[in-house]
Design a protein around this motif. Structure first.
Motif, PDB file in Angstrom:
ATOM      1  N   ALA A 170       0.838  -1.212   0.000  1.00  0.00           N
ATOM      2  CA  ALA A 170       0.000   0.000   0.000  1.00  0.00           C
ATOM      3  C   ALA A 170       0.867   1.254   0.000  1.00  0.00           C
ATOM      4  N   PHE A 171       1.974   1.221   0.732  1.00  0.00           N
ATOM      5  CA  PHE A 171       2.869   2.378   0.798  1.00  0.00           C
ATOM      6  C   PHE A 171       3.523   2.633  -0.553  1.00  0.00           C
ATOM      7  N   VAL A 172       3.966   1.578  -1.218  1.00  0.00           N
ATOM      8  CA  VAL A 172       4.569   1.720  -2.548  1.00  0.00           C
ATOM      9  C   VAL A 172       3.537   2.243  -3.543  1.00  0.00           C
ATOM     10  N   ALA A 173       2.291   1.776  -3.424  1.00  0.00           N
ATOM     11  CA  ALA A 173       1.223   2.272  -4.303  1.00  0.00           C
ATOM     12  C   ALA A 173       1.022   3.778  -4.112  1.00  0.00           C
ATOM     13  N   CYS A 174       1.153   4.268  -2.877  1.00  0.00           N
ATOM     14  CA  CYS A 174       1.027   5.709  -2.627  1.00  0.00           C
ATOM     15  C   CYS A 174       2.139   6.486  -3.332  1.00  0.00           C
ATOM     16  N   ILE A 175       3.342   5.916  -3.371  1.00  0.00           N
ATOM     17  CA  ILE A 175       4.440   6.551  -4.105  1.00  0.00           C
ATOM     18  C   ILE A 175       4.107   6.604  -5.593  1.00  0.00           C
ATOM     19  N   ILE A 176       3.541   5.521  -6.122  1.00  0.00           N
ATOM     20  CA  ILE A 176       3.141   5.484  -7.529  1.00  0.00           C
ATOM     21  C   ILE A 176       2.080   6.550  -7.810  1.00  0.00           C
ATOM     22  N   PHE A 177       1.090   6.669  -6.917  1.00  0.00           N
ATOM     23  CA  PHE A 177       0.041   7.678  -7.107  1.00  0.00           C
ATOM     24  C   PHE A 177       0.624   9.087  -7.075  1.00  0.00           C
ATOM     25  N   GLY A 178       1.600   9.301  -6.192  1.00  0.00           N
ATOM     26  CA  GLY A 178       2.246  10.606  -6.131  1.00  0.00           C
ATOM     27  C   GLY A 178       2.931  10.962  -7.436  1.00  0.00           C
ATOM     28  N   PHE A 203      -4.519  -1.367  -4.738  1.00  0.00           N
ATOM     29  CA  PHE A 203      -4.374  -0.554  -3.531  1.00  0.00           C
ATOM     30  C   PHE A 203      -5.633  -0.629  -2.677  1.00  0.00           C
ATOM     31  N   VAL A 204      -6.795  -0.457  -3.305  1.00  0.00           N
ATOM     32  CA  VAL A 204      -8.059  -0.465  -2.564  1.00  0.00           C
ATOM     33  C   VAL A 204      -8.279  -1.803  -1.878  1.00  0.00           C
ATOM     34  N   VAL A 205      -8.090  -2.909  -2.603  1.00  0.00           N
ATOM     35  CA  VAL A 205      -8.317  -4.227  -2.016  1.00  0.00           C
ATOM     36  C   VAL A 205      -7.324  -4.505  -0.891  1.00  0.00           C
ATOM     37  N   THR A 206      -6.069  -4.104  -1.079  1.00  0.00           N
ATOM     38  CA  THR A 206      -5.065  -4.298  -0.033  1.00  0.00           C
ATOM     39  C   THR A 206      -5.437  -3.535   1.230  1.00  0.00           C
ATOM     40  N   VAL A 207      -5.897  -2.303   1.069  1.00  0.00           N
ATOM     41  CA  VAL A 207      -6.325  -1.499   2.222  1.00  0.00           C
ATOM     42  C   VAL A 207      -7.531  -2.146   2.902  1.00  0.00           C
ATOM     43  N   VAL A 208      -8.453  -2.706   2.123  1.00  0.00           N
ATOM     44  CA  VAL A 208      -9.624  -3.382   2.691  1.00  0.00           C
ATOM     45  C   VAL A 208      -9.194  -4.599   3.501  1.00  0.00           C
ATOM     46  N   VAL A 209      -8.239  -5.371   2.995  1.00  0.00           N
ATOM     47  CA  VAL A 209      -7.720  -6.540   3.721  1.00  0.00           C
ATOM     48  C   VAL A 209      -7.114  -6.105   5.050  1.00  0.00           C
ATOM     49  N   VAL A 210      -6.310  -5.047   5.016  1.00  0.00           N
ATOM     50  CA  VAL A 210      -5.701  -4.533   6.247  1.00  0.00           C
ATOM     51  C   VAL A 210      -6.782  -4.046   7.213  1.00  0.00           C
ATOM     52  N   ALA A 211      -7.774  -3.335   6.690  1.00  0.00           N
ATOM     53  CA  ALA A 211      -8.834  -2.779   7.535  1.00  0.00           C
ATOM     54  C   ALA A 211      -9.628  -3.886   8.227  1.00  0.00           C
ATOM     55  N   PHE A 212      -9.978  -4.955   7.502  1.00  0.00           N
ATOM     56  CA  PHE A 212     -10.706  -6.071   8.111  1.00  0.00           C
ATOM     57  C   PHE A 212      -9.860  -6.767   9.170  1.00  0.00           C
ATOM     58  N   SER A 213      -8.561  -6.863   8.921  1.00  0.00           N
ATOM     59  CA  SER A 213      -7.682  -7.503   9.893  1.00  0.00           C
ATOM     60  C   SER A 213      -7.544  -6.663  11.156  1.00  0.00           C
ATOM     61  N   VAL A 214      -7.352  -5.359  10.983  1.00  0.00           N
ATOM     62  CA  VAL A 214      -7.153  -4.462  12.130  1.00  0.00           C
ATOM     63  C   VAL A 214      -8.419  -4.348  12.972  1.00  0.00           C
TER      64      VAL A 214
END
Length: 304
Positions: A170-178, A203-214
């Motif tokens: 997700a962090f690398v994807a943010c660099i790509i978006f930048g 990115f969206v699906v990865t964030v969703v996976v993290v959100a469900f886990s957290v």
């Protein structure tokens, strides 16, 4: 006289939150983080988007670390609707990446050898802030090392290699978006728009996976979480593999773009530079998803 009944439920305060190796690492994170942004705010100074980002990183990480220490010391984390182990593991990995970025950016843009024109005192404060910024990164990285999952150990998903890789992806994807928004000319071809769709979807699906886990809500899903994550990771590998082929072709092939950096391109405002950054980090994320897929085969989910 009143009577007091001795409690059998254990102490109200958890001293291990500040005396264990992880607790000591968090105290050092808090100390070094506070020192860093105090030095910058007092005399070191910062400016532009880069400096603002660094200050945000140090203050954000400091605030969340204080929150974690306070919750664990007082046992208040048991009152929160969070999977605490997943939350702390995910934050430690995110803070490691963010503090590493700030520890590189701040000295790169604000530290100089000579005193002119900022003055020797400001220079010294900036050097000191850079040193403490590096220590902030080391302490967060040490927490990730201490809390990572060991073979055969029952632990939180976000503490596993696969879970930690989700944060990095997700962090690398943010660099790509930048880089995409920095005049990358991604709208020029349908093929490059496809690559943007790949980056966004993953990115969206990865964030969703993290959100469900957290949040600890994986048990409420009507489908098996572990199997779905593995299937998604396999799909992400295929999607990123397509982007890793398409993006360089439509940006650096002489038929569609330029294989070399144009000579008249201004520094910081050159589409070719942004396209190169995107290409590099596309391959980085492809590698991360491949590693994630490989490690996910070794994880066995234990139902609550």
């Amino acid at each position: 006289t009143g009577k007091i009944m001795e409690s059998t439920g254990g102490p109200y305060l958890n001293t291990a939150a500040v005396t264990s190796p992880v607790g000591i690492a968090r105290l050092l994170q808090m100390t070094f983080g506070c020192t860093t942004f105090s030095l910058v705010a007092h005399q070191g100074g910062f400016s532009a988007a880069y400096g603002t980002f660094c200050m945000f990183v140090w203050t954000f990480c400091f605030a969340i670390t204080v929150f974690i220490i306070a919750c664990e010391f007082t046992h208040l984390h048991s009152c929160l609707s969070l999977s605490w182990g997943n939350f702390t593991a995910a934050f430690a990995m995110l803070a490691t990446l963010m503090s590493l970025t700030a520890a590189v950016i701040y000295p790169l843009y604000f530290v100089q050898v000579g005193c002119y024109p900022i003055g020797c005192e400001v220079r010294d404060f900036r050097i000191a802030a850079s040193v403490f910024a590096g220590l902030v990164f080391v302490t967060y990285a040490s927490e990730v090392f201490l809390t990572r999952a060991k073979p055969g150990q029952v632990t939180s998903y976000m503490a596993t290699i696969s879970g930690l890789l989700k944060i990095v992806q997700a962090f690398v994807a943010c660099i790509i978006f930048g880089a995409l928004v920095n005049d990358s000319q991604y709208g020029k071809y349908v093929a490059t728009q496809w690559c943007v769709a790949v980056y966004s979807f993953c990115f969206v699906v990865t964030v969703v996976v993290v959100a469900f886990s957290v949040t600890g809500k994986t048990a409420l899903l009507w489908f098996p979480f572990d199997r779905s994550v593995v299937i998604y990771t396999f799909g992400a590998v295929l999607l990123y593999a397509s982007a890793a082929v398409i993006w360089p072709v439509f940006c650096f092939d002489s038929k569609y773009g330029s294989p070399r950096r144009p000579g008249l391109c201004a520094k910081g405002k050159c589409p070719w530079d942004s396209q190169l950054v995107i290409a590099i980090f596309t391959y980085v994320n492809l590698l991360l998803y491949v590693l994630d897929l490989a490690y996910s085969q070794r994880i066995r989910f234990v139902p609550h």
